[in-house]
Design an enzyme around this catalytic site. Structure first.
Site, PDB file in Angstrom:
ATOM      1  N   THR A   4      44.100  48.374  38.435  1.00 45.24           N
ATOM      2  CA  THR A   4      44.043  48.116  36.996  1.00 45.24           C
ATOM      3  C   THR A   4      43.519  49.318  36.224  1.00 45.24           C
ATOM      4  OG1 THR A   4      42.773  46.845  35.378  1.00 45.24           O
ATOM      5  CG2 THR A   4      41.815  47.002  37.536  1.00 45.24           C
ATOM      6  N   ASP A   5      43.858  49.385  34.941  1.00 40.13           N
ATOM      7  CA  ASP A   5      43.290  50.445  34.085  1.00 40.13           C
ATOM      8  C   ASP A   5      41.808  50.215  33.819  1.00 40.13           C
ATOM      9  OD1 ASP A   5      43.523  48.245  32.370  1.00 40.13           O
ATOM     10  OD2 ASP A   5      44.638  49.319  30.812  1.00 40.13           O
ATOM     11  N   GLU A   6      41.311  48.994  34.119  1.00 38.02           N
ATOM     12  CA  GLU A   6      39.915  48.678  33.787  1.00 38.02           C
ATOM     13  C   GLU A   6      38.928  49.499  34.619  1.00 38.02           C
ATOM     14  OE1 GLU A   6      39.119  44.531  33.079  1.00 38.02           O
ATOM     15  OE2 GLU A   6      41.224  44.104  32.687  1.00 38.02           O
ATOM     16  N   LYS A  34      37.441  46.325  41.678  1.00 38.92           N
ATOM     17  CA  LYS A  34      38.745  46.991  41.804  1.00 38.92           C
ATOM     18  C   LYS A  34      38.547  48.498  42.015  1.00 38.92           C
ATOM     19  CE  LYS A  34      42.336  45.474  41.545  1.00 38.92           C
ATOM     20  NZ  LYS A  34      43.236  44.851  42.568  1.00 38.92           N
ATOM     21  N   TYR A  70      34.434  42.529  37.858  1.00 33.66           N
ATOM     22  CA  TYR A  70      35.851  42.623  38.248  1.00 33.66           C
ATOM     23  C   TYR A  70      36.278  44.082  38.368  1.00 33.66           C
ATOM     24  CZ  TYR A  70      40.899  42.977  37.557  1.00 33.66           C
ATOM     25  OH  TYR A  70      42.230  43.337  37.674  1.00 33.66           O
TER      26      TYR A  70
END
Ligand code: NAD
Ligand code: TYD
Length: 356
Positions: free
Chosen positions: A139-141, A169, A165
């Site tokens: 993810t970009d997060e 990741k 989260y």
């Protein structure tokens, strides 16, 4: 992994939102064979795999990515040309309520899958090993939060995750790279922006707001609604992953995003207008009047934005669905597929009602 023959791809978490779109793309568009390993957590809704269930090139196995014996057995039985790891706990709000499930699946589960893959490849010849791919869906997060005027994330942006989260990741991405550098495992990674589309679990913003708008309920917007996300139609993400599998360089990361930045308030207002056009409220009111600003998410990242130059230039991928048409398609899908989402509203997971 070459794209010209019938390849077997082992997909983990293929019964979830994005994994299911990827399985459909592989089986229906690419003619690949898919072995889907999924633990069927709350996020795997009944009916999501309807389109390909029973297809001769689709095979489902219920199980956990951390189950080394099961994964080793699947590797030996199916001898896949690639594994694509979607399996994860994926909802930021849940990671705030209970972070450890995120560490178990996203970090420990990914490490276990890497080890199972390393063991499998250890018994294969050099040609098989170099053609094989371990693709990790991220993810970009992991890059953290941007100011409104900062440049979008590139592949070399430093990791600065802020939620349990995104930290889990980020940890999994680091593990995947470590297995490449240390053991030569042939890996690729994609870091994608927020997806939307059919079969999106109704605890996430877009489906949650569509369903609440249809039911005439208050539409919760966290904080002021000025947080920005970069939206990508889920089928564009599925195509990007398939292209990376076929033509991506091992050890490389590709950022994937739709160049469609919108504030949360803009997204919610657009949904209100689309639902009003299709199903006007009987009292003549507008759905926008249902928007309710609620307490902000703790540590809420202000903005995510992806610079997708690398995957566009190197692999020829392009997002094909603009946000306005993708959102209209998505609203229509939820209107036509109440059979899919209605049963989810009553379900409980670990004692909790779902977010709707
Ligand atoms: P999802 O929550 O809809 O689906 C996750 C799937 O993984 C479910 O089918 C679930 O049953 C399965 N699963 C969970 N734990 C498992 C385990 N231990 N073993 C086997 N299966 C397990 O998630 P999603 O939105 O489809 O996201 C898929 C992947 O893409 C995730 O890795 C996520 O981090 C990443 N991602 C998501 C987005 C997004 O906008 N949703 C954006 C970028 C990246
Ligand atoms: P979400 O769909 O949970 O995705 P992510 O947190 O991975 O970006 O949320 C998208 C944005 O919408 C995020 O800024 C939080 C916000 N949001 C709301 O304002 N209200 C809601 O009810 C939800 C679920 C999210």
């Amino acid at each position: 992994m070459s794209g010209h023959e019938t390849k077997t791809v082992m997909v983990t978490g293929g019964s979830g939102f994005i994994g299911s779109a990827f399985c459909r793309h592989c089986v229906s568009d690419l003619g690949w064979r898919v072995v889907n390993l999924d633990a069927l957590t709350y996020a795997a809704a009944d009916g999501t795999m309807k389109q390909i269930e029973g297809h001769p090139r689709y095979h489902f196995v219920k199980g956990d990515i951390a189950d080394r014996v099961l994964v080793a057995d699947l590797f030996l039985r199916h001898s896949p040309a690639a594994i694509v790891n979607f399996a994860a706990e994926s909802h930021v709000d849940r990671s705030i309520d209970g972070p450890l499930a995120f560490i178990n699946t996203n970090v420990v589960g990914t490490a276990s899958l890497l080890e199972a893959t390393r063991e499998f490849l250890g018994g294969r010849d050099a040609g098989f090993r170099s053609a094989f791919r371990f693709h990790h869906v991220s993810t970009d997060e992991v890059y953290g939060s941007l100011a409104l005027d900062e440049n979008a994330f590139v592949e070399t942006t430093a990791y600065q995750p802020s939620s349990p989260y995104s930290a889990s990741k980020a940890a999994s991405d680091h593990l995947v790279r470590a297995w490449w550098h240390t053991f030569g495992l042939p890996v690729t990674i994609t870091n994608c922006s927020n997806n939307y589309g059919p079969f999106h679990f109704p605890e996430k913003l877009i489906p949650l707001v569509i369903i609440k708008a249809l039911r005439g309920e208050p539409l919760p917007v966290y904080g002021t609604g000025r947080n920005v996300r970069d939206w990508l139609f889920v089928e564009d993400h599925a195509r990007a992953i398939a292209m990376v599998l076929q033509n991506g360089e091992t050890g490389e990361t590709y950022n994937v995003g739709g160049n469609e930045e919108r504030s949360n308030l803009e997204v919610v207002e657009a949904i209100c207008d689309l639902v009003d056009q299709r199903v006007p409220l009987s009292n003549g009111k507008r759905r926008r009047d249902l928007i309710t600003f609620v307490a902000d998410r703790p540590g809420h990242d202000l903005r995510y934005a992806i610079d997708n130059t690398k995957i566009c230039d190197q692999l020829g991928w392009r997002p094909s669905t603009r946000f306005e048409s993708g959102l209209a398609k998505t609203v229509d899908w939820y209107l036509d597929n109440e059979w899919w989402w209605q049963p989810l509203l009553e379900k409980r997971y670990q004692g909790q009602r779902l977010g709707v």
